[in-house]
Design a protein around this motif. Structure first.
Motif, PDB file in Angstrom:
ATOM      1  N   ARG A   1      20.802 -10.374   8.281  1.00  0.00           N
ATOM      2  CA  ARG A   1      19.342 -10.341   8.368  1.00  0.00           C
ATOM      3  C   ARG A   1      18.731 -11.582   7.710  1.00  0.00           C
ATOM      4  O   ARG A   1      17.801 -12.179   8.236  1.00  0.00           O
ATOM      5  CB  ARG A   1      18.785  -9.091   7.710  1.00  0.00           C
TER       6      ARG A   1
ATOM      7  N   ALA B   1      23.735  -0.283  10.704  1.00  0.00           N
ATOM      8  CA  ALA B   1      22.789  -1.274  10.170  1.00  0.00           C
ATOM      9  C   ALA B   1      23.414  -2.662  10.076  1.00  0.00           C
ATOM     10  O   ALA B   1      24.592  -2.810   9.748  1.00  0.00           O
ATOM     11  CB  ALA B   1      22.311  -0.841   8.790  1.00  0.00           C
TER      12      ALA B   1
ATOM     13  N   VAL C   1      17.410  -5.328  17.925  1.00  0.00           N
ATOM     14  CA  VAL C   1      18.040  -4.971  16.652  1.00  0.00           C
ATOM     15  C   VAL C   1      18.162  -3.455  16.542  1.00  0.00           C
ATOM     16  O   VAL C   1      19.217  -2.929  16.149  1.00  0.00           O
ATOM     17  CB  VAL C   1      17.258  -5.558  15.453  1.00  0.00           C
ATOM     18  N   THR C   2      17.106  -2.747  16.917  1.00  0.00           N
ATOM     19  CA  THR C   2      17.141  -1.285  16.860  1.00  0.00           C
ATOM     20  C   THR C   2      18.237  -0.736  17.759  1.00  0.00           C
ATOM     21  O   THR C   2      19.000   0.164  17.364  1.00  0.00           O
ATOM     22  CB  THR C   2      15.764  -0.701  17.264  1.00  0.00           C
ATOM     23  N   GLU C   3      18.338  -1.282  18.958  1.00  0.00           N
ATOM     24  CA  GLU C   3      19.383  -0.839  19.900  1.00  0.00           C
ATOM     25  C   GLU C   3      20.773  -1.132  19.336  1.00  0.00           C
ATOM     26  O   GLU C   3      21.657  -0.273  19.369  1.00  0.00           O
ATOM     27  CB  GLU C   3      19.197  -1.542  21.240  1.00  0.00           C
ATOM     28  N   TYR C   4      20.954  -2.342  18.809  1.00  0.00           N
ATOM     29  CA  TYR C   4      22.247  -2.707  18.234  1.00  0.00           C
ATOM     30  C   TYR C   4      22.604  -1.759  17.084  1.00  0.00           C
ATOM     31  O   TYR C   4      23.718  -1.245  17.006  1.00  0.00           O
ATOM     32  CB  TYR C   4      22.229  -4.154  17.734  1.00  0.00           C
ATOM     33  N   GLU C   5      21.635  -1.553  16.194  1.00  0.00           N
ATOM     34  CA  GLU C   5      21.904  -0.719  15.018  1.00  0.00           C
ATOM     35  C   GLU C   5      22.171   0.739  15.396  1.00  0.00           C
ATOM     36  O   GLU C   5      22.952   1.420  14.734  1.00  0.00           O
ATOM     37  CB  GLU C   5      20.752  -0.813  14.020  1.00  0.00           C
ATOM     38  N   SER C   6      21.561   1.228  16.465  1.00  0.00           N
ATOM     39  CA  SER C   6      21.817   2.614  16.881  1.00  0.00           C
ATOM     40  C   SER C   6      23.246   2.769  17.391  1.00  0.00           C
ATOM     41  O   SER C   6      23.833   3.847  17.285  1.00  0.00           O
ATOM     42  CB  SER C   6      20.815   3.056  17.942  1.00  0.00           C
ATOM     43  N   GLU C   7      23.819   1.688  17.911  1.00  0.00           N
ATOM     44  CA  GLU C   7      25.189   1.743  18.430  1.00  0.00           C
ATOM     45  C   GLU C   7      26.236   1.361  17.385  1.00  0.00           C
ATOM     46  O   GLU C   7      27.350   1.874  17.402  1.00  0.00           O
ATOM     47  CB  GLU C   7      25.331   0.810  19.637  1.00  0.00           C
TER      48      GLU C   7
ATOM     49  N   ARG D   1      12.855  -6.963  17.752  1.00  0.00           N
ATOM     50  CA  ARG D   1      12.965  -5.703  16.999  1.00  0.00           C
ATOM     51  C   ARG D   1      13.653  -4.635  17.845  1.00  0.00           C
ATOM     52  O   ARG D   1      14.477  -3.871  17.343  1.00  0.00           O
ATOM     53  CB  ARG D   1      11.587  -5.221  16.549  1.00  0.00           C
ATOM     54  N   GLU D   2      13.331  -4.601  19.122  1.00  0.00           N
ATOM     55  CA  GLU D   2      13.946  -3.625  20.023  1.00  0.00           C
ATOM     56  C   GLU D   2      15.451  -3.866  20.145  1.00  0.00           C
ATOM     57  O   GLU D   2      16.242  -2.917  20.109  1.00  0.00           O
ATOM     58  CB  GLU D   2      13.277  -3.697  21.398  1.00  0.00           C
TER      59      GLU D   2
END
Length: 95
Positions: free
Chosen positions: A73, A67, A58-64, A55-56
């Motif tokens: 997914r 989505a 994915v969150t990091e990837y999506e912030s850069e 999850r971390e």
């Protein structure tokens, strides 16, 4: 170490499986069950840590990059389910 007594209920088939496994390893049923419970808890903690790390990432990837596409997914979910690392309940709980 002070031992605490627990009472559990299992089917006759499970009882025989437990007794046979304990005997095979030369352990008492209590010792075998205690080791099995500790191992189950250890594996659950490892799985939880792995899911949290994923999850971390994915969150990091999506912030850069924005989505992840729904198709990506879905493919990731299918892969994790086939690998035995995720079940439907895990996926629903993740939202």
């Amino acid at each position: 170490m002070t031992a605490r007594k627990l009472s559990i209920s299992v089917s006759p088939e499970v009882e025989e499986t437990i007794k046979a496994a304990a005997e095979e390893e030369g352990k008492s049923v209590s010792a075998w069950l205690a080791e099995a419970a500790v191992e189950k808890a250890r594996l659950a903690a490892l799985h939880a840590a792995g899911r949290a790390a994923a999850r971390e990432l994915v969150t990091e990837y999506e912030s850069e990059h924005g989505a992840l596409p729904e198709q990506s997914r879905r493919r990731a979910r299918e892969f994790l389910m086939e690998a035995g690392l995720l079940d439907d309940d895990d996926w629903r709980a993740a939202g």
